[in-house]
Enzyme design. Structure first.
Site, short mmCIF file in Angstrom:
data_model
loop_
_atom_site.label_atom_id
_atom_site.label_comp_id
_atom_site.label_asym_id
_atom_site.label_seq_id
_atom_site.Cartn_x
_atom_site.Cartn_y
_atom_site.Cartn_z
N HIS A 12 0.85 -1.19 0.00
CA HIS A 12 0.00 0.00 0.00
C HIS A 12 0.89 1.24 0.00
O HIS A 12 2.12 1.14 0.00
CB HIS A 12 -1.01 -0.03 1.14
CG HIS A 12 -0.41 -0.12 2.52
ND1 HIS A 12 0.49 0.79 3.00
CD2 HIS A 12 -0.60 -1.02 3.53
CE1 HIS A 12 0.82 0.48 4.24
NE2 HIS A 12 0.19 -0.63 4.57
N HIS A 59 3.85 1.58 2.51
CA HIS A 59 5.10 0.92 2.11
C HIS A 59 5.77 1.72 0.99
O HIS A 59 6.99 1.89 0.98
CB HIS A 59 4.84 -0.50 1.59
CG HIS A 59 4.01 -1.36 2.50
ND1 HIS A 59 2.84 -1.95 2.11
CD2 HIS A 59 4.19 -1.72 3.79
CE1 HIS A 59 2.34 -2.66 3.12
NE2 HIS A 59 3.14 -2.52 4.16
N CYS A 101 1.51 -10.39 20.25
CA CYS A 101 0.67 -9.91 19.15
C CYS A 101 1.22 -10.47 17.85
O CYS A 101 2.37 -10.18 17.49
CB CYS A 101 0.64 -8.38 19.09
SG CYS A 101 -0.16 -7.79 17.58
N CYS A 142 2.06 -7.66 15.25
CA CYS A 142 3.37 -7.02 15.46
C CYS A 142 4.50 -8.04 15.45
O CYS A 142 5.66 -7.66 15.38
CB CYS A 142 3.43 -6.32 16.82
SG CYS A 142 2.31 -4.94 17.03
N CYS A 151 -3.99 -5.50 21.37
CA CYS A 151 -2.79 -4.74 21.02
C CYS A 151 -3.18 -3.29 20.71
O CYS A 151 -4.14 -3.05 19.97
CB CYS A 151 -2.15 -5.38 19.78
SG CYS A 151 -0.89 -4.34 19.02
N HIS A 208 -2.82 -2.84 16.77
CA HIS A 208 -3.70 -3.57 15.85
C HIS A 208 -5.14 -3.68 16.32
O HIS A 208 -6.00 -4.12 15.56
CB HIS A 208 -3.13 -4.98 15.61
CG HIS A 208 -1.90 -4.98 14.77
ND1 HIS A 208 -0.64 -4.84 15.30
CD2 HIS A 208 -1.73 -5.04 13.42
CE1 HIS A 208 0.25 -4.85 14.31
NE2 HIS A 208 -0.39 -4.96 13.17
N LYS A 223 -3.90 5.91 11.08
CA LYS A 223 -2.78 5.29 10.36
C LYS A 223 -3.37 4.42 9.26
O LYS A 223 -4.22 3.57 9.53
CB LYS A 223 -1.96 4.42 11.31
CG LYS A 223 -0.78 3.78 10.58
CD LYS A 223 -0.01 2.79 11.42
CE LYS A 223 1.12 2.20 10.59
NZ LYS A 223 1.50 0.86 10.96
N LYS A 271 -4.07 -1.84 5.78
CA LYS A 271 -4.98 -2.69 5.05
C LYS A 271 -5.98 -3.33 6.01
O LYS A 271 -7.16 -3.45 5.70
CB LYS A 271 -4.18 -3.77 4.33
CG LYS A 271 -4.97 -4.39 3.23
CD LYS A 271 -4.17 -5.47 2.54
CE LYS A 271 -5.10 -6.55 2.03
NZ LYS A 271 -5.11 -7.74 2.86
N1 MSP Z 1 8.62 -6.82 8.50
C1 MSP Z 1 8.67 -5.72 9.40
C2 MSP Z 1 9.94 -4.92 9.24
C3 MSP Z 1 11.21 -5.67 9.41
S1 MSP Z 1 12.61 -4.67 9.12
C4 MSP Z 1 13.88 -5.59 9.63
C5 MSP Z 1 7.46 -4.82 9.14
N2 MSP Z 1 6.92 -4.91 7.92
S2 MSP Z 1 5.63 -4.11 7.38
O1 MSP Z 1 5.27 -4.72 6.13
O2 MSP Z 1 4.64 -4.05 8.39
O3 MSP Z 1 6.15 -2.72 6.96
C6 MSP Z 1 6.60 -1.83 7.85
C7 MSP Z 1 6.96 -0.52 7.21
O4 MSP Z 1 6.04 -0.08 6.20
C8 MSP Z 1 6.87 0.56 8.27
O5 MSP Z 1 7.97 0.62 9.09
C9 MSP Z 1 6.76 1.76 7.42
O6 MSP Z 1 8.05 2.06 6.93
C10 MSP Z 1 5.86 1.29 6.28
N3 MSP Z 1 4.46 1.60 6.58
C11 MSP Z 1 3.44 0.73 6.78
N4 MSP Z 1 2.28 1.43 6.98
C12 MSP Z 1 2.54 2.74 6.94
C13 MSP Z 1 1.79 3.93 7.03
N5 MSP Z 1 0.49 3.95 7.21
N6 MSP Z 1 2.46 5.10 6.92
C14 MSP Z 1 3.80 5.16 6.68
N7 MSP Z 1 4.53 4.07 6.58
C15 MSP Z 1 3.95 2.84 6.73
O7 MSP Z 1 7.08 -4.08 10.03
#
Ligand code: MSP
Length: 529
Positions: free
Chosen positions: A24, A27, A133, A136, A158, A161, A308, A311
């Site tokens: 999304h 990311h 969780c 997380c 959590c 979440h 925030k 999905k």
């Molecule tokens: N897999 C772990 C990270 C491991 S790093 C060694 C994880 N993955 S995640 O798919 O949940 O993606 C996390 C990252 O996506 C967040 O740290 C952030 O950089 C980005 N984001 C996910 N949702 C977001 C928003 N709503 N806004 C901004 N960034 C976001 O956590």
């Protein structure tokens, strides 16, 4: 973060994403920010490496795979090829590598790392009971445990979440995180920009000052993970495994030369995963006797409707929804300029559409098409020489010089939005300059021919600097502009233009020909009600 002389190593990473979510714009935001910084450094001549990838182990992945009737490996293979590789192209990302935690190069060296830390006495076996969780993939601290409300009344949920936590009781291996409290506090004190922005550093310092508990780093109730090398009834805790991607991707454990060339890294992460990167990760490295990262920068969240974006809360927006309408440059420009890097920012379609029209189409695009069209019309498409310079012309030269210097300084601080704002002073100044100098009026008077040439040279040379400086953010439009300015023939490829010299005036060669320019940012039919 420390500044490097030209040619020095610059290694920058995104978090590795959980492929169970479809990508999304949250990311996409992180990935574009890292790509913009990497492109800048690459164009500055630094020995740059950009890493991104996917985090494929853990209970969450196992559960979603099972729910979808697939083995976890089939499931992640499908998601990574169908969603995560393609989104990089959609976002126009120039990553140097993509690591998947199921790759052998990673798994093998996670085991090497674990064994090394075990041999150094920082891992022991123990019993554990705590609330976990799965969203997380973390045992939750008290501060992030809430009482559930409908439909989860009576349960603990959590805070992130809003989903029920699970009580786990297991025999686990533990990492002696508590032993690193003093070393971490010393690191933060010695290197105040180790964690940025300042608010993130304060949060991390406060957290560590309250005391650290040892960390459970293995799980034995499922087997989707990397086996603990001395006890194959356990798999490595997914975060311990995931953080190591930053090291295994550049040769930790098997290509020490490459590791020495790239390490230490600059990590860009969302603030939700700051503690893993600024507390656990440096402690892991200290335990193994490896240098800590160059720095950790935590950016804010993209908010949709004040929450925030995620999905699971059904506010997720796929990057392609925006890019199909506005293009990848507009996506990149919008998120890099409209949100202060390090702060939360609200996304709205209205804001995106308004900025697209005002800043990209009317501001930048129009400047480029007016300038090249006037050179075609008044000088048969040949860039005229610069004649006698006025104060107004000199002012533009100074603005270009200062914009380039300020943007580079902002990038050094990882302040991407400030860099764009600095560069944008050129767009605004040139648009004002053209309005003031009225080249269309000068064109009517033969006696003003030299003056007309100077005005159009000034505008074209300003655009040359803009194309170089903006190319890390909007690579496609800048490439098109570069070709239209005829710069490719006389100055070479855009990507080879040293960005730290972009502010030096007078690089565009008079006598070279401009080429026709289609609108850089065409009108978008509004589909927004
Ligand atoms: N897999 C772990 C990270 C491991 S790093 C060694 C994880 N993955 S995640 O798919 O949940 O993606 C996390 C990252 O996506 C967040 O740290 C952030 O950089 C980005 N984001 C996910 N949702 C977001 C928003 N709503 N806004 C901004 N960034 C976001 O956590």
């Amino acid at each position: 973060m420390e500044r490097m002389p030209d040619g020095r190593s610059f290694y920058i990473t995104t978090p590795i994403y959980y492929p169970s979510d479809v990508p999304h714009i949250g990311h996409g935001y992180t990935t574009v920010a890292v790509d913009t910084l990497a492109r800048w450094h690459r164009q500055a001549g630094d020995d740059t490496w950009m890493l991104t990838g996917t985090d494929e182990h853990g209970q969450k992945m196992l559960r979603t795979a099972t729910a979808n009737g697939a083995t976890p490996q089939e499931w992640v293979d499908r998601l990574v090829t169908e969603s995560w590789f393609p989104v990089l192209r959609t976002l126009d990302i120039a990553n140097d590598d993509f690591i998947r935690t199921t790759q052998e190069r990673h798994e093998r060296n996670v085991q090497n790392f674990l064994q090394a830390v075990y041999d150094r006495g920082y891992i022991y076996a123990g019993e554990y009971e705590a609330l976990y969780c799965v969203g997380c993939e973390e045992f939750k601290p008290e501060s992030e445990i809430l009482d559930g409300t409908v439909p989860f009344e009576g349960l603990k949920v959590c805070a992130i979440h809003s989903k029920p936590l699970e009580m786990l009781h297991e025999k686990n291996y533990f990492f002696k995180l508590s032993e690193f409290q003093d070393d971490l506090l010393k690191l933060y004190a010695d290197r105040p920009d180790f964690v940025q922005p300042v608010s993130a550093m304060n949060e991390v310092t406060q957290f560590v000052k309250q005391g650290l508990k040892d960390l459970s780093i293995s799980r034995s109730t499922f087997d989707w993970g990397i086996k603990v090398p001395w006890d194959d009834s356990h798999v490595v805790y997914v975060w311990f495994d995931a953080l190591l991607n930053y090291a295994t991707a550049v040769g930790y454990g098997e290509d020490e030369e490459n590791f020495a060339r790239r390490w230490p890294a600059t990590h860009i992460v969302g603030k939700d995963i700051l503690r893993f990167h600024a507390v656990i990760w440096p402690a892991m490295l200290m335990a193994a006797g490896i240098e800590v990262p160059r720095g950790v920068f935590a950016h804010g969240w993209l908010l949709v409707g004040g929450e925030k974006m995620s999905k699971s809360k059904l506010t997720g927006i796929a990057p392609s929804e925006i890019i199909d309408v506005f293009g990848s440059d507009a996506f990149r420009y919008y998120f890099m300029s409209a949100i202060a890097f390090g702060h939360d920012g609200s996304f709205s379609w209205e804001d995106l559409a308004a900025r697209y029209q005002a800043e990209l189409a009317n501001g930048f695009g129009n400047l480029a098409s007016r300038t090249t069209a006037m050179i075609e019309r008044y000088f048969e498409g040949i860039i005229p020489p610069e004649g006698t310079i006025t104060d107004g012309d000199r002012k533009i030269q100074e603005i270009v010089r200062d914009a380039a210097a300020n943007a580079d300084a902002a990038i050094d601080r990882l302040a991407i939005d400030e860099a764009v704002a600095a560069i944008w002073t050129i767009v605004d100044a040139l648009n004002g300059y053209i309005t003031e100098n009225e080249p269309w009026a000068l064109a009517k008077d033969d006696a003003q021919r030299e003056r007309l040439g100077t005005v159009l040279y000034t505008a074209a040379e300003g655009l040359r600097a803009l194309a170089v400086l903006m190319s890390p953010v909007i690579p496609k439009a800048c490439e098109t502009l570069w070709i239209a300015l005829g710069a490719a023939e006389t100055l070479g490829r855009l990507r080879d233009q040293p960005i730290r010299d972009a502010g030096t005036w007078g690089q565009l060669k008079p006598g070279s020909s401009v080429n026709g320019l289609a609108p850089l940012f065409p009108r978008v039919e509004s589909t927004i009600d």
